[in-house]
Write an enzyme that holds these catalytic residues in place. Structure first.
Site, PDB file in Angstrom:
ATOM      1  N   VAL A   1       6.234   3.105  -2.282  1.00  0.00           N
ATOM      2  CA  VAL A   1       7.295   1.960  -3.110  1.00  0.00           C
ATOM      3  C   VAL A   1       6.401   0.794  -3.638  1.00  0.00           C
ATOM      4  O   VAL A   1       6.428   0.385  -4.849  1.00  0.00           O
ATOM      5  CB  VAL A   1       8.597   1.713  -2.334  1.00  0.00           C
ATOM      6  CG1 VAL A   1       9.118   0.620  -3.067  1.00  0.00           C
ATOM      7  CG2 VAL A   1       9.526   2.879  -2.198  1.00  0.00           C
TER       8      VAL A   1
ATOM      9  N   THR B   1       0.720  -1.230  -0.065  1.00  0.00           N
ATOM     10  CA  THR B   1      -0.067   0.084  -0.002  1.00  0.00           C
ATOM     11  C   THR B   1       0.794   1.309   0.034  1.00  0.00           C
ATOM     12  O   THR B   1       0.249   2.199  -0.244  1.00  0.00           O
ATOM     13  CB  THR B   1      -0.929  -0.021   1.384  1.00  0.00           C
ATOM     14  OG1 THR B   1      -0.118  -0.225   2.396  1.00  0.00           O
ATOM     15  CG2 THR B   1      -2.109  -1.081   1.188  1.00  0.00           C
TER      16      THR B   1
ATOM     17  N   ASN C   1      13.680   8.632  -7.845  1.00  0.00           N
ATOM     18  CA  ASN C   1      13.740   7.876  -6.303  1.00  0.00           C
ATOM     19  C   ASN C   1      12.966   6.874  -6.264  1.00  0.00           C
ATOM     20  O   ASN C   1      13.203   5.882  -5.761  1.00  0.00           O
ATOM     21  CB  ASN C   1      13.577   8.929  -5.323  1.00  0.00           C
ATOM     22  CG  ASN C   1      12.308   9.868  -5.394  1.00  0.00           C
ATOM     23  OD1 ASN C   1      12.078  10.405  -6.278  1.00  0.00           O
ATOM     24  ND2 ASN C   1      11.570   9.580  -4.535  1.00  0.00           N
TER      25      ASN C   1
ATOM     26  N   HIS D   1      15.214  12.844  -7.608  1.00  0.00           N
ATOM     27  CA  HIS D   1      16.195  13.366  -6.617  1.00  0.00           C
ATOM     28  C   HIS D   1      17.347  13.925  -7.666  1.00  0.00           C
ATOM     29  O   HIS D   1      17.963  13.376  -8.578  1.00  0.00           O
ATOM     30  CB  HIS D   1      16.948  12.260  -5.808  1.00  0.00           C
ATOM     31  CG  HIS D   1      16.195  11.730  -4.524  1.00  0.00           C
ATOM     32  ND1 HIS D   1      14.787  12.381  -4.404  1.00  0.00           N
ATOM     33  CD2 HIS D   1      16.245  10.979  -3.815  1.00  0.00           C
ATOM     34  CE1 HIS D   1      14.446  11.743  -3.260  1.00  0.00           C
ATOM     35  NE2 HIS D   1      15.200  10.846  -3.125  1.00  0.00           N
TER      36      HIS D   1
ATOM     37  N   CYS E   1      17.913   5.729  -2.123  1.00  0.00           N
ATOM     38  CA  CYS E   1      17.426   6.224  -3.544  1.00  0.00           C
ATOM     39  C   CYS E   1      18.512   7.489  -3.860  1.00  0.00           C
ATOM     40  O   CYS E   1      19.057   7.380  -5.050  1.00  0.00           O
ATOM     41  CB  CYS E   1      16.302   6.666  -3.479  1.00  0.00           C
ATOM     42  SG  CYS E   1      15.896   7.531  -1.987  1.00  0.00           S
TER      43      CYS E   1
HETATM   44  N1  LIG Z   1      10.138   6.508  -1.088  1.00  0.00           N
HETATM   45  C1  LIG Z   1      11.338   6.037  -1.715  1.00  0.00           C
HETATM   46  O1  LIG Z   1      11.642   7.052  -2.468  1.00  0.00           O
HETATM   47  C2  LIG Z   1      12.049   5.139  -1.133  1.00  0.00           C
HETATM   48  C3  LIG Z   1      11.773   4.365  -0.192  1.00  0.00           C
HETATM   49  N2  LIG Z   1      12.709   3.327   0.401  1.00  0.00           N
HETATM   50  C4  LIG Z   1      12.703   2.536   1.511  1.00  0.00           C
HETATM   51  O2  LIG Z   1      11.415   1.566   1.020  1.00  0.00           O
HETATM   52  C5  LIG Z   1      10.585   1.114   2.017  1.00  0.00           C
HETATM   53  C6  LIG Z   1       9.004   1.729   1.866  1.00  0.00           C
HETATM   54  O3  LIG Z   1       8.906   3.210   1.836  1.00  0.00           O
HETATM   55  P1  LIG Z   1       7.756   3.877   1.380  1.00  0.00           P
HETATM   56  O4  LIG Z   1       7.000   3.180   0.294  1.00  0.00           O
HETATM   57  O5  LIG Z   1       8.211   5.406   1.127  1.00  0.00           O
HETATM   58  O6  LIG Z   1       7.050   3.926   2.783  1.00  0.00           O
HETATM   59  P2  LIG Z   1       5.332   4.312   2.974  1.00  0.00           P
HETATM   60  O7  LIG Z   1       5.347   4.775   4.324  1.00  0.00           O
HETATM   61  O8  LIG Z   1       4.606   4.860   1.909  1.00  0.00           O
HETATM   62  O9  LIG Z   1       4.632   2.721   3.155  1.00  0.00           O
HETATM   63  C7  LIG Z   1       5.151   1.786   3.978  1.00  0.00           C
HETATM   64  C8  LIG Z   1       4.431   0.550   3.917  1.00  0.00           C
HETATM   65  O10 LIG Z   1       4.870  -0.537   4.943  1.00  0.00           O
HETATM   66  C9  LIG Z   1       3.602  -1.142   5.484  1.00  0.00           C
HETATM   67  N3  LIG Z   1       3.762  -1.377   7.032  1.00  0.00           N
HETATM   68  C10 LIG Z   1       3.842  -0.538   7.854  1.00  0.00           C
HETATM   69  N4  LIG Z   1       3.909  -1.064   8.987  1.00  0.00           N
HETATM   70  C11 LIG Z   1       3.642  -2.336   8.998  1.00  0.00           C
HETATM   71  C12 LIG Z   1       3.551  -3.471   9.789  1.00  0.00           C
HETATM   72  N5  LIG Z   1       3.771  -3.303  11.302  1.00  0.00           N
HETATM   73  N6  LIG Z   1       3.431  -4.655   9.271  1.00  0.00           N
HETATM   74  C13 LIG Z   1       3.818  -4.893   7.745  1.00  0.00           C
HETATM   75  N7  LIG Z   1       3.404  -3.755   6.872  1.00  0.00           N
HETATM   76  C14 LIG Z   1       3.521  -2.349   7.385  1.00  0.00           C
HETATM   77  C15 LIG Z   1       2.449  -0.138   5.191  1.00  0.00           C
HETATM   78  O11 LIG Z   1       1.386  -0.608   5.243  1.00  0.00           O
HETATM   79  P3  LIG Z   1      -0.240   0.147   5.778  1.00  0.00           P
HETATM   80  O12 LIG Z   1      -0.308   0.890   4.592  1.00  0.00           O
HETATM   81  O13 LIG Z   1      -1.144  -1.050   5.835  1.00  0.00           O
HETATM   82  O14 LIG Z   1       0.276   0.873   6.852  1.00  0.00           O
HETATM   83  C16 LIG Z   1       2.856   0.511   3.770  1.00  0.00           C
HETATM   84  O15 LIG Z   1       2.411  -0.678   2.943  1.00  0.00           O
HETATM   85  C17 LIG Z   1      11.109   2.102   3.229  1.00  0.00           C
HETATM   86  O16 LIG Z   1      11.959   0.958   4.073  1.00  0.00           O
HETATM   87  C18 LIG Z   1      11.827   3.011   2.759  1.00  0.00           C
HETATM   88  O17 LIG Z   1      13.042   3.485   3.353  1.00  0.00           O
HETATM   89  C19 LIG Z   1      13.818   3.016  -0.436  1.00  0.00           C
HETATM   90  C20 LIG Z   1      14.285   4.035  -1.398  1.00  0.00           C
HETATM   91  C21 LIG Z   1      13.378   5.122  -1.992  1.00  0.00           C
HETATM   92  N1  LIG Z   2      15.455   8.521   2.676  1.00  0.00           N
HETATM   93  C1  LIG Z   2      15.057   8.649   1.152  1.00  0.00           C
HETATM   94  C2  LIG Z   2      14.304   7.492   1.091  1.00  0.00           C
HETATM   95  C3  LIG Z   2      14.531   6.166   1.764  1.00  0.00           C
HETATM   96  O1  LIG Z   2      13.635   5.590   2.317  1.00  0.00           O
HETATM   97  O2  LIG Z   2      15.758   5.802   2.096  1.00  0.00           O
HETATM   98  P1  LIG Z   2      16.451   4.511   2.507  1.00  0.00           P
HETATM   99  O3  LIG Z   2      15.821   3.363   1.937  1.00  0.00           O
HETATM  100  O4  LIG Z   2      17.758   4.516   2.559  1.00  0.00           O
HETATM  101  O5  LIG Z   2      15.747   4.268   4.304  1.00  0.00           O
HETATM  102  C4  LIG Z   2      14.811   9.886   0.999  1.00  0.00           C
HETATM  103  O6  LIG Z   2      14.122  10.633   1.969  1.00  0.00           O
HETATM  104  O7  LIG Z   2      14.491  10.352  -0.034  1.00  0.00           O
END
Ligand SMILES: NC(=O)C1=CN([C@@H]2O[C@H](COP(=O)(O)OP(=O)(O)OC[C@H]3O[C@@H](n4cnc5c(N)ncnc54)[C@H](OP(=O)(O)O)[C@@H]3O)[C@@H](O)[C@H]2O)C=CC1
Ligand SMILES: N[C@@H](CC(=O)OP(=O)(O)O)C(=O)O
Length: 371
Positions: free
Chosen positions: A21, A18, A348, A261, A159
């Site tokens: 990413v 959800t 990103n 980015h 990213c």
């Molecule tokens: N955004 C970016 O550009 C980048 C992000 N990342 C990394 O990727 C990961 C996801 O980032 P992002 O998509 O931005 O984060 P979001 O906050 O948008 O999404 C987080 C997801 O984790 C789920 N989640 C939260 N708590 C739990 C739990 N207790 N059990 C199971 N699922 C859970 C949420 O589900 P629910 O909706 O049910 O709460 C949701 O699907 C992170 O680790 C982030 O650091 C890495 C590179 C780039």
């Molecule tokens: N920290 C990055 C995204 C991210 O979630 O990085 P990482 O996967 O290293 O926690 C940003 O804020 O643009």
């Protein structure tokens, strides 16, 4: 030419389906030549409900039909037992334990989260740079307790690391080791997930701090660009670029851009005299990835696209080029303090996140790591 998996596509799951990413994973995997979406996982808040009922969908295209009514599962391996591969876009607060449980259940885990990036047996793979690091997986499986037959974790990088490590790899390939590197980032708000940064903090503003980001860029780059050493007893370890120490200084800023980015980079080469700006441009243009050569369908044709216009790359104009799967550079010029400076822009949420994981999985499948 990539093999044809039509009729026998690999069933995959998405953890964190959800999130920011996770939604990218869904879009990219809903029409993939190797993979078919089979199961979705998120938190207990979402589990048990239809995907379209709980997701705060923020993509330009509509929710793919194939997942609209799919019921979200809790992130437990038993709900993903028919999958061979899971992609993780989990919040880092929970990713560690959940991804470890999926590996133990003999699934191949391709993660965006930071939790396992520093693990000495887990490869940190930017698929346009260091697919050779897959060679550590056998050791990861052997040293696991109990030893694993099929399960493993592969992480992709932060990213911001991903954006600048690709041109750095191109430069090291052409001119040998880089000695030092200064980077200043301008990072999009989608990097902070959803709902992310309050609008009152980011509109009309620049925030000169992103927790943990500078340390990640400085450390991850060494693991990615360094090689893998093998001891006399056959044990492998990441050499962290130690034979030619590379000094990196990063300064990270959040700016009011939605996606993409942008990073200003200056480098000093060990080689003297250093290459000219024109030689650097040519090295960027000549650089291609093993993933593209292998036929990974999501790997970009232009790994590093070089802009000649004086005011490019720009996130709004360039983030969707090649579906955001490559990196764009421009303004390659002499640096009066180090040797060469340039600007890089990378999407990103595409090559900085979901697209990297997917190319990593395509490569693993083609190389026979996914059973
Ligand atoms: N955004 C970016 O550009 C980048 C992000 N990342 C990394 O990727 C990961 C996801 O980032 P992002 O998509 O931005 O984060 P979001 O906050 O948008 O999404 C987080 C997801 O984790 C789920 N989640 C939260 N708590 C739990 C739990 N207790 N059990 C199971 N699922 C859970 C949420 O589900 P629910 O909706 O049910 O709460 C949701 O699907 C992170 O680790 C982030 O650091 C890495 C590179 C780039
Ligand atoms: N920290 C990055 C995204 C991210 O979630 O990085 P990482 O996967 O290293 O926690 C940003 O804020 O643009």
């Amino acid at each position: 030419m990539a093999p044809n998996f039509e009729g026998k596509k690999v069933k995959v799951g998405v953890l964190g389906a959800t999130g920011t990413v996770g939604q990218r994973f869904i879009v990219l995997l809903s029409e993939h030549p190797f993979f078919v979406l089979h199961a979705l996982g998120a938190s207990q808040r979402s589990a048990g409900k239809a995907y379209s009922k709980v997701v705060a969908w923020k993509q330009v295209r509509a929710i793919p039909h194939v997942v609209r009514d799919m019921v979200i599962q809790e992130c437990k391996p038993e709900h993903f037992s028919e999958c061979s591969v899971v992609f993780s876009g989990l919040d880092a607060d929970v990713a560690g334990n959940i991804e470890a449980a999926f590996r133990e259940a003999e699934l191949a885990v391709f993660s965006n989260a930071k939790n396992f990036r520093r693990d000495p047996h887990v490869p940190l793979i930017v698929p346009l740079v260091n697919t050779s690091h897959y060679s550590i997986i056998q050791q990861q499986q052997q040293l696991h307790s109990p030893p694993l037959k099929k399960g493993f974790i592969v992480t992709n990088a932060n990213c911001s690391t991903t954006g600048f490590v690709v041109p750095l790899a191109a430069l090291e390939k052409a001119f040998g080791p880089i000695e030092s590197c200064m980077i200043t980032t301008m990072q999009a708000i989608s990097g902070a997930g959803y709902p992310g940064i309050p609008s009152l903090d980011i509109l009309d503003n620049v925030v000169p701090y992103i927790s943990g980001e500078e340390e990640k860029m400085e450390w991850e780059t060494l693991k990615i660009l360094g090689g893998i050493s093998t001891e006399d007893d056959g044990k492998k370890s990441f050499d962290m670029h130690s034979k030619q120490p590379l000094r990196i200084s990063a300064s990270c800023n959040r700016v009011p851009v939605l996606e993409g980015h942008t990073e200003c980079v200056s480098v000093r080469f060990a080689k003297r005299p250093p290459p000219s700006p024109q030689q650097v441009r040519e090295a960027f243009q000549a650089y291609t990835s093993d993933a593209y050569a292998m036929g990974c369908p999501s790997a970009p044709r232009h790994t590093v696209y070089v802009h000649e216009e004086p005011d490019r790359p720009q996130p709004r104009l360039d983030r969707d080029f090649q579906l955001g799967a490559g990196v764009c550079v421009g303004r390659v010029r002499e640096c009066r303090v180090l040797d060469i400076k340039f600007v890089v822009m990378a999407n990103n949420v595409a090559i900085g996140a979901a697209t990297s994981s997917i190319i990593n999985a395509e490569f693993a499948l083609l190389k026979g790591y996914v059973a």
